[in-house]
Each structure stands twice: as structure tokens, then as C-alpha cells.
Design a protein around this motif. Structure first.
Motif, PDB file in Angstrom:
ATOM      1  N   ASN A 128     -25.251   8.677 -17.742  1.00 42.56           N
ATOM      2  CA  ASN A 128     -24.114   8.150 -18.379  1.00 42.56           C
ATOM      3  C   ASN A 128     -24.297   9.593 -19.687  1.00 42.56           C
ATOM      4  N   TRP A 129     -25.456  10.813 -19.466  1.00 41.44           N
ATOM      5  CA  TRP A 129     -25.424  11.519 -20.596  1.00 41.44           C
ATOM      6  C   TRP A 129     -24.446  11.623 -21.474  1.00 41.44           C
ATOM      7  N   GLN A 130     -23.006  12.033 -20.819  1.00 41.64           N
ATOM      8  CA  GLN A 130     -21.828  12.629 -21.123  1.00 41.64           C
ATOM      9  C   GLN A 130     -21.300  11.286 -22.144  1.00 41.64           C
ATOM     10  N   THR A 131     -21.175  10.213 -21.750  1.00 41.01           N
ATOM     11  CA  THR A 131     -20.754   9.288 -22.635  1.00 41.01           C
ATOM     12  C   THR A 131     -21.845   8.586 -23.894  1.00 41.01           C
ATOM     13  N   MET A 132     -23.170   8.853 -23.399  1.00 41.33           N
ATOM     14  CA  MET A 132     -24.326   9.203 -24.665  1.00 41.33           C
ATOM     15  C   MET A 132     -24.086   9.704 -25.675  1.00 41.33           C
ATOM     16  N   VAL A 133     -23.746  11.101 -25.455  1.00 37.64           N
ATOM     17  CA  VAL A 133     -23.572  12.213 -26.276  1.00 37.64           C
ATOM     18  C   VAL A 133     -22.042  11.847 -27.573  1.00 37.64           C
ATOM     19  N   PHE A 134     -21.293  11.669 -26.188  1.00 35.56           N
ATOM     20  CA  PHE A 134     -19.779  11.543 -27.019  1.00 35.56           C
ATOM     21  C   PHE A 134     -19.775  10.743 -27.895  1.00 35.56           C
ATOM     22  N   THR A 135     -20.984   9.170 -27.803  1.00 33.31           N
ATOM     23  CA  THR A 135     -20.724   7.980 -28.386  1.00 33.31           C
ATOM     24  C   THR A 135     -21.518   8.584 -30.083  1.00 33.31           C
ATOM     25  N   VAL A 136     -22.982   9.114 -29.788  1.00 33.64           N
ATOM     26  CA  VAL A 136     -23.551   9.733 -30.704  1.00 33.64           C
ATOM     27  C   VAL A 136     -22.421  10.359 -31.541  1.00 33.64           C
ATOM     28  N   LEU A 137     -22.269  11.528 -31.165  1.00 31.97           N
ATOM     29  CA  LEU A 137     -21.614  11.859 -31.895  1.00 31.97           C
ATOM     30  C   LEU A 137     -20.000  11.409 -33.291  1.00 31.97           C
ATOM     31  N   THR A 138     -19.774  10.559 -32.221  1.00 32.89           N
ATOM     32  CA  THR A 138     -18.486   9.514 -33.498  1.00 32.89           C
ATOM     33  C   THR A 138     -19.284   8.205 -33.796  1.00 32.89           C
ATOM     34  N   PHE A 139     -20.541   7.911 -33.531  1.00 26.06           N
ATOM     35  CA  PHE A 139     -20.807   7.244 -34.943  1.00 26.06           C
ATOM     36  C   PHE A 139     -21.426   7.803 -36.047  1.00 26.06           C
ATOM     37  N   SER A 140     -22.045   9.037 -36.007  1.00 25.02           N
ATOM     38  CA  SER A 140     -23.017  10.190 -35.907  1.00 25.02           C
ATOM     39  C   SER A 140     -21.865  10.199 -37.578  1.00 25.02           C
ATOM     40  N   GLN A 141     -20.397  10.590 -37.240  1.00 22.57           N
ATOM     41  CA  GLN A 141     -19.677  10.930 -38.334  1.00 22.57           C
ATOM     42  C   GLN A 141     -19.309   9.518 -39.012  1.00 22.57           C
ATOM     43  N   LEU A 142     -18.865   8.686 -38.386  1.00 22.47           N
ATOM     44  CA  LEU A 142     -18.891   7.308 -39.516  1.00 22.47           C
ATOM     45  C   LEU A 142     -20.001   6.479 -39.814  1.00 22.47           C
ATOM     46  N   ILE A 143     -21.439   6.978 -40.040  1.00 26.17           N
ATOM     47  CA  ILE A 143     -22.199   7.317 -40.484  1.00 26.17           C
ATOM     48  C   ILE A 143     -22.155   7.978 -41.744  1.00 26.17           C
ATOM     49  N   HIS A 144     -21.999   9.142 -41.707  1.00 26.56           N
ATOM     50  CA  HIS A 144     -21.823   9.908 -42.488  1.00 26.56           C
ATOM     51  C   HIS A 144     -20.256   9.710 -43.525  1.00 26.56           C
TER      52      HIS A 144
END
Length: 883
Positions: free
Chosen positions: A780-796
Motif C-alpha cells: 500500500n505504499w502509494q496510499t501511504m504517499v498519498f496520505t503523507v502528502l495530504t496530512f503534510s499540507q494540513l499540518i502546514h
């Protein structure tokens, strides 16, 4: 009025050819009484409201369709169609759905922006004095109906087409309608020539023109679209919403950035093909990235921020008439303010009187009133243009109200006095003479009363009421009062055998008999001293420009903390003698200008602007309009200002309060800061997405994201969280930093560096997640990349709520709207991961608890990085100009 008469027939009648009394008979109205309430109701039903129908902005359906006309969106729709034809139906449908959702978000944003601008225009309505039911009312011009009796004076905008019934020294600027550059003198006599053109109908007033001199009474002959202005409006195209400088700069920047992003996407497309990726997939990926990364929505977001910010300013009593003013507010370095009503309460009270060599503190409660005091009281009562509204409140100039009130306090019956001494003629006040004269006919006498500035009245006096006239001694008294903060008005009179011909200042204001002085106090507003201190803290220099006496101006300036003892005061006469070079050397340390003419206001504005200053100028009169237009921000008075001044201004103070200007500047700075925060957030997120897809093939990694992932991230992270930043409160130091230069780049103070390196960090975290997951054989690495990128922007988005303050200092929950949108976005992302129906649409898979914890932990490094950056900013180690 004939009930069969149509509005069109009524408006086309040749009222200019009829005598004034015939017009009133035709319109079934008595000039002294006005229309009855019942007649007004019937006529409004018949003729409608007195409004020009405008098409502002665009209809909703055009705004909605406009969301699909962008070139990149069209390309993406075409690519989705091709994908569907080739069998990738699920992907195609998912992409189309997200495009529609994006369009709906864009539509809502743009529609709200246009509605906010329209609402602002609705607030800037003209008010007018109307005689109805034998009483003078003040109401919105939109409520006028044909037959209404309207009262106008210098500075009023003509609210409808009007046939004049009374015109005293009346001149009207009709350039907006006829193109005639000079004011037109108006009369009440009927016109005999049936072919008289509009510009030569001197007994008519037309909607949209401006009275520049004198006063008038007239009857409304046409309203709304039946006016001459309304007929022209039918032929005009719809009005466009004014763009601010930052919107224009961002639009240019967006076009340049789009070319760069298209070039990068092309490289990503080619690199993917070289790695063996599917051509259609890479094409969709490249187009999706371009759609997500190109900030085509930035100008629209700025419109929303400014328009909604302007709506918030209304709640603080500042009406923005032109949207760019919101942006310019943050650049103001000088506030050139009137004194009366703006720095002071505009609640004048007559406290001192000098009559026949004696000083009094009141004229009331006297057992025996001497003949000298009696005629002085008569002058106070008769020489004014004050009226009473239906509730009995006095309406008019505050100084005149205070002087009349002093007379009323003695117990006189002003109504009876006005009937026994009716006004026969007048010479209106103007700013150059600083005098006003009215003629009143008694049973055996015709008296002319003159009032004005002491030095202007005294120079035309040859004696006083008890035969011991001393020009110098009286002027000394006036100056002494003025030094104590009083506004001093001098009164004089002359006995005439008959009305002189001609009735003008040169003829009638001569050989006067001095009556006395009245000293009025207008104390400073309570909140002004604090506002002045805040100006100094914010790097803004407040300046008083007034027509009052220099000593009066200095006394008030010292009370509000504008200056200290012995500050320089420049008078209008001194200004006349100074060259531009000499004055330019003094403007930086002079903060009081007294006895200044409107023309000199323009000169001061020009000199300050030549020195690189950005000037806010207040004004209320007809003659202030050029200075208001010339200033970077023209500020008109909403309560005591004229229509001419309000039309020329960028902002209207609805409470006429200096402190409101300072609050507006604070709010303007906050709005601009929040726009910067949105741009920083959106551009950094886009930068992170570009770095992720650009570096992956260089590092030998497979395509980290699918097109549907990119579009989803763009939808949920660029929408609500970004707009919620507009609700962010003002920074603590917002009024402790110098004004922003208007030409300063939106990316100044370290923003572009932040976008670059935090975007690179977000990309690095995403690629690290991809490499780690692949290394550990996580499917599920692509789902993980997808999620990290989304959550990183929310933290930002949480991290950039302040330019320099730590998130832990400002508090996590101080912007509930932002917290709510972040939580909603997290839930939507979890739904895409864990709801099975979305797994097939978004090509995702449920993550294990360990995988989810990894995706939730890694993005916090973004917060750590931004907090470190802000710590360095606070300690002056980087971006030294950001504070």
C-alpha cells in the motif's frame, strides 16, 4: 395624478416649459406640505423604487460555466474522455467527478465574492432631505417618488430628475450627464423654447449631477429608469468589478508560473515514459499536476478576501467604496485628518459669549435681557440653515446647531421669531470668505445678519453695538479664546432700507456693526488619544488639517497627544508664501495646518506623495473632493459629509471618527497578511506536489501518485482550509511594524524561500515514505504517499497561521473555522482510505494501524521545520525585514 398615466408618459412631459406652480398642480403636490404618506405609497406602487437597474458582475450560470473554460481543465476533461474510451472507465468517472467538485468550490467562491461587492455597493446609497406630511424627513434616495418635494444644498448629489421651485445662488456640475465642464447656474423661470436641449434646461436638475453652490427646493418629476440618467443606463454595458493591484500582479505571476509548471510537467511526462510508465497514465498525471499546481484561483481568492474583509470593515463603521482601498490601507504612512467631528465629538456647545464689552458663560436664565443681548440672540436664532426632523431633533451643521441651541436655551420661540422675521435673501457661506449673511424682514426693519471667522467679519465692521469699537481688542479676545481650544464665531449686522441689488458678498458685507462673539467647544473624542498613539507605534504620522483658528487647532492637538507644547503650526497664509521646496522641508515635522483652503490640501498631498509617502486624506465638503481623489486613500465623512465628497472618496466613515480610520488600517493589514498566508500555504503545497513527482523518476522511484490522487489533494487542501485562513486574527505586532510599500512583492519577507524549502521538505517526506514502504515490501505504499502528502499540507496550514509567532503561543483553537476544516479534511481522507467503495475509485487500500501511525507521524516534521524557521525570524537571524 391621472391613474392612467404611465411612468414613461410622466417622464416625457415637458416640465421645463411649465411654470413652477403648474408643475406642482400637475403632480398634485403642495410645496409647503409635500406628499402625504398615502400618496407616496400609491406612487411607489405605480412608479417603483428610484433606482437605476444595473447588471453588476455576471449571472450565476455564467460564473458556473466559467469554471470549465480554463485551458488546463478542458485538457483534463479531454484526457478523462480518452481514458474512458480506452477502458479506464472508473478513473475517467472519478476524474470528472473531482473536476465538477472543484468547479462547484470555485463557483461558490466567485459567487460569494461578487455578492459581497454588490452588497458593498448597496450600502453606498445617497440620502436626501424630503418634505412629506408638512415635515422634513431624511431618507434614502431610492424611496423618492414623482411629486416629492426635495431640499438640496451645496455638495448634494441630485437624486432624481427635478423641476426647480426655489433656487438660491444655485450652481450644478452636470459634466457627468452633458459633458459641460463648467458648473451651470440654475433658475426657476420656465423656458419658452420647445427645442431646448438637455444642457440648456436651466430650471431642471438631473439625477447623477452634483450641486456645487447654493441651495434649492424642487419637485421630483421622474425617478429610476425614467430619469435622463436611467435612459442612458439602458444603453450601457454591465459594470465590471474593479481589480486590486495585488490581483493584477498575481494574475501576471500566475501566467508566468503556469508556463514554468507546464515545462516541469512535460519533463515529468517524458521521464515517466523513459521509465516505462503507461503513456495515458503519464499524460493524465502531467495534466493533473498542472491543474493542481497552477494557482489560477489566486486572484479569485484575493477578491473574496478583500470583499469579505470590506464587509467586516462595515461593521467597524468604515464603508469601502473601491476595493483597492483595502489593499492600500496597509501602506498608509500619513493620515491627514480634519479636526471637527473626526478628532472631536462634533457635538459643539456654546460656552462663552462676548457682547457689548462683557463676557458671559450663558445667555439663559436672565431676568432682564438687554437690547444688545436681545439682538445677539436674534442673530443666533435666524442666521442658520438648521431644521427640525419629525422627532424634533435639530438637523444641520453642528456649529450652527450649537449656536441655535444657545438661543433656544434663553426660552425664545424660534418658530414665531422666524415667522415675524422671515428670511428674504442670503449670501451663502463659502470657504474663501468664511462668512454667511442672511436678510430678514420685520414689520419696520430689514436686517442683514452676518456671521463667520472673527478676522473675516471684523475687517468689514466699522462700529459696534454700543459705540466703543476696537478691532484689535476684540481680535485679542477671540485669539485668547481660541488658544483655550474654543471655536470662535463673530456676529455683525446691518440695517437696510430695502434689499440691495445685486445681493452678493462685495455689496452687502460692508459697513457692518459688530454684535459679539460666541465661543464653542468641541471636545476630543474619548478614543482618539489611544488611536493617535497607535498611529505612532505603526509608523503612521497623523496630521491635523483644519479651517479653524491656529490656536484652536493647537489646543485640540495637544489634548489628543498629536503634538506637545510649542509645536509648529502652519497657516494657510504661510503656506501661500512658502515655495514647494521650502514646504517639502517642513512637511515631515509639521503636524498642524490651520486656516487651510481645499486647494492647499491638494498641494500638501502632492508634496507628501513626491516624498514617497502614502496619504490618507479626510474631507467632507464639495471643495474637498479634488484632494480626496488625489490622495492614495480619500476618506469622506458619512454623517456630515456631502455627496460630492463621498463620491470622490475610496472609503466613507459612517461615524466620522478618526479612531475608525486606525481600525480600518489595522483591518486592512490583517486582510493583507491573511492573503499572504493563503498564498504561502497554497504555493508551498503545490511546490511539495511538484517536487514529489519531479524527483521520483530522478531517484529511480516509480510514479508516486496517480492523477486522481493529485486532483483529490488539490480539492481538499486548497479549498476550505485555505479560505479559513482568512478568518485568522491579526498578528500581535501588526500595529508595531512600519507600513508596507505598495510596490512590495507579495513574496517579500522570506515567502518565496519558505515556499521553496518547505515544499522541498514535503516532497522529501513523501518520497521517503515511498522508498521506506517499498523497501519494507508494503503493497500500500502509494496510499501511504498519498496520505503523507495530504496530512503534510494540513499540518502546514496550521503552522503558517502566523508569520513569526509560534503555534503554541497563538493557540491551537483560536481559529475554530480552520480547525473545523482540517478535521473535516482528515475525515474525508480516512474515508477515501477505509471505505471500500472509494478504494476502487481512488486506487487506495486500507492501511494497517502501524502504517496509518507512520503516515500521521511523519508530517509533524513540517510543523517542527516551520517552528524553527519562525524562531529564527523572531530572533532576527533570517528574513530580518519580516518584523
Amino acid at each position: 395624478m391621472d391613474t392612467a398615466d404611465t411612468p414613461e408618459n410622466q417622464a416625457s412631459r415637458p416640465f421645463h416649459l411649465l411654470e413652477a406652480e403648474d408643475v406642482c398642480a400637475l403632480l398634485e403636490v403642495t410645496p409647503t406640505d409635500g406628499l402625504t404618506s398615502e400618496a407616496v405609497t400609491l406612487r411607489r406602487h405605480k412608479y417603483g423604487t428610484n433606482e437605476i437597474i444595473e447588471t453588476v458582475g455576471h449571472p450565476w450560470w455564467r460564473i458556473l460555466l466559467g469554471q470549465f473554460t480554463d485551458f488546463m481543465i478542458v485538457v483534463l476533461i479531454a484526457a478523462a474522455a480518452v481514458s474512458g474510451i480506452l477502458g479506464e472507465l472508473t478513473d475517467a468517472i472519478a476524474i470528472i467527478v473531482i473536476i465538477i467538485l472543484n468547479a462547484l468550490v470555485g463557483f461558490i467562491q466567485e459567487f460569494r465574492a461578487e455578492q459581497a461587492v454588490i452588497a458593498l455597493k448597496q450600502m453606498a446609497r445617497t440620502i436626501v432631505r424630503v418634505r412629506r406630511d408638512k415635515i422634513t424627513h431624511v431618507l434614502a434616495a431610492a424611496e423618492l417618488v414623482p411629486g416629492d418635494i426635495v431640499l438640496l444644498e451645496a455638495g448634494n448629489m441630485v437624486p432624481a430628475d427635478i423641476r426647480l421651485l426655489e433656487a438660491i445662488d444655485l450652481e450644478v456640475d452636470e459634466s457627468a450627464l452633458t459633458g459641460e465642464s463648467l458648473p451651470v447656474h440654475k433658475i426657476i423661470a420656465s423656458i419658452k423654447d420647445k427645442d431646448t436641449i438637455l444642457a440648456e434646461r436651466h430650471n431642471m436638475l438631473f439625477r447623477g449631477t452634483l450641486t456645487t453652490r447654493g441651495r434649492a427646493t424642487g419637485v421630483v418629476t421622474a425617478t429610476g429608469m425614467q430619469t435622463e440618467l436611467g435612459k442612458i443606463a439602458v444603453m450601457l454595458d454591465s459594470e465590471t468589478i474593479q481589480k486590486t493591484p495585488i490581483q493584477k500582479r498575481l494574475a501576471v505571476f500566475g501566467r508566468k508560473l503556469a508556463l514554468s509548471i507546464i515545462a516541469i510537467c512535460t519533463i515529468i511526462f517524458v521521464a515517466g515514459l523513459l521509465q516505462g510508465e503507461d503513456m495515458i497514465m503519464m499524460f493524465l498525471t502531467a495534466v493533473s499536476l498542472a491543474v493542481a499546481a497552477i494557482p489560477e484561483a489566486l486572484p479569485a481568492v484575493v477578491t473574496i478576501a478583500f470583499a469579505l474583509g470590506a464587509s467586516q470593515l462595515v461593521r467597524q463603521h468604515a464603508l469601502i467604496r473601491r476595493l483597492p482601498a483595502v489593499e492600500t490601507l496597509g501602506s498608509v504612512t500619513f493620515i491627514c485628518s480634519d479636526k471637527t467631528g473626526t478628532l472631536t465629538r462634533n457635538a459643539m456647545h456654546a460656552e462663552l459669549f462676548y457682547i457689548a464689552g462683557v463676557e458671559y458663560t450663558t445667555l439663559a436664565s436672565r431676568d432682564a435681557i438687554s437690547s444688545e443681548i436681545k439682538i445677539f440672540i436674534q442673530a443666533l436664532a435666524l442666521n442658520n440653515d438648521v431644521e427640525k426632523n419629525p422627532t424634533g431633533k435639530l438637523i444641520g451643521d453642528p456649529t450652527e446647531i450649537a449656536l441655535l441651541q444657545a438661543a433656544l436655551d434663553t426660552g425664545i420661540d424660534n418658530t414665531a421669531l422666524s415667522k415675524s422675521w422671515p428670511r428674504m435673501a442670503e449670501v451663502s457661506f463659502d470657504s474663501s470668505r468664511k462668512r454667511m449673511t442672511t436678510f430678514h424682514q420685520g414689520k419696520e426693519q430689514l436686517l442683514a445678519f452676518t456671521k463667520g471667522a472673527p478676522e473675516q467679519v471684523l475687517e468689514h465692521c466699522t462700529s459696534d453695538i454700543h459705540g466703543q469699537f476696537s478691532h484689535a481688542a476684540i481680535l485679542d479676545i477671540a485669539n485668547h479664546w481660541a488658544m483655550r481650544g474654543y471655536r470662535v464665531i463673530a456676529y455683525a449686522y446691518r440695517d437696510w432700507p430695502a434689499l440691495p441689488e445685486p445681493i452678493d458678498a462685495n455689496n452687502v458685507e460692508q459697513e457692518l456693526t459688530f454684535l459679539g462673539l460666541a465661543g464653542l467647544m468641541d471636545p476630543p473624542r474619548d478614543e482618539v488619544p489611544a488611536a493617535v498613539r497607535e498611529c505612532y507605534q505603526a509608523g503612521i504620522k497623523p496630521v491635523m488639517i483644519t479651517g479653524d483658528h491656529p490656536a484652536t487647532a493647537r489646543a485640540i492637538a495637544e489634548r489628543i497627544g498629536l503634538v506637545h507644547d510649542h509645536a509648529d503650526v502652519i497657516t494657510g497664509k504661510q503656506l501661500e508664501r512658502l515655495t514647494d521646496e521650502q514646504l517639502s522641508g517642513q512637511v515631515n515635522h509639521t503636524q498642524i495646518y490651520a486656516r487651510v483652503s481645499p486647494q492647499q490640501k491638494i498641494r500638501l498631498v502632492q508634496l507628501l506623495q513626491q516624498r514617497g509617502e502614502y496619504v490618507a486624506m479626510t474631507g467632507d465638503g464639495v471643495n474637498d473632493a479634488p484632494a480626496l481623489k488625489k490622495a492614495d486613500i480619500g476618506i469622506a465623512m458619512g454623517e456630515k459629509g456631502t455627496d460630492v465628497a463621498r463620491e470622490a472618496a475610496d472609503m466613507v466613515l459612517m461615524d466620522d471618527n478618526f479612531a475608525t480610520i486606525v481600525r480600518a488600517i489595522r483591518e486592512g493589514r490583517r486582510i493583507y497578511d491573511n492573503i499572504r498566508k493563503f498564498i504561502k500555504y497554497a504555493m508551498t503545497g503545490n511546490s511539495g506536489e511538484i517536487w514529489t513527482l519531479f524527483l521520483a523518476p530522478i531517484l529511480g522511484l516509480p510514479l508516486p501518485l496517480l492523477p486522481i490522487h493529485i486532483l483529490w489533494i488539490n480539492l481538499v487542501t486548497d479549498g476550505l482550509p485555505g479560505l479559513a485562513l482568512g478568518q485568522e486574527k491579526a498578528e500581535e505586532n501588526i500595529m508595531q511594524r512600519p507600513p508596507r510599500h505598495p510596490q512590495e512583492s507579495i513574496f517579500a519577507h522570506g515567502m518565496w524561500q519558505h515556499i521553496l524549502w518547505i515544499g522541498l521538505l514535503i516532497g522529501a517526506l513523501s518520497l521517503f515514505t515511498q522508498a521506506w514502504a517499498i523497501q519494507n515490501n508494503i503493497e500500500n505504499w502509494q496510499t501511504m504517499v498519498f496520505t503523507v502528502l495530504t496530512f503534510s499540507q494540513l499540518i502546514h496550514v496550521l503552522a503558517v497561521r502566523s508569520e513569526a509567532q509560534s503555534l503554541f503561543t497563538i493557540g491551537w483553537l483560536t481559529n475554530p473555522a480552520l480547525i473545523g476544516t482540517v478535521l473535516l479534511t482528515i475525515l474525508l481522507q480516512l474515508g477515501v482510505i477505509y471505505i471500500s467503495v472509494f478504494n476502487s475509485i481512488f486506487n487506495t487500500a486500507p492501511l494497517s494501524l502501524e502504517e496509518l501511525l507512520f503516515c500521521c507521524t511523519v508530517p509533524w516534521l513540517v510543523l517542527l521545520a516551520v517552528e524553527v524557521e519562525k524562531w529564527l525570524v523572531r530572533h532576527g537571524m533570517i528574513y530580518r525585514d519580516s518584523n
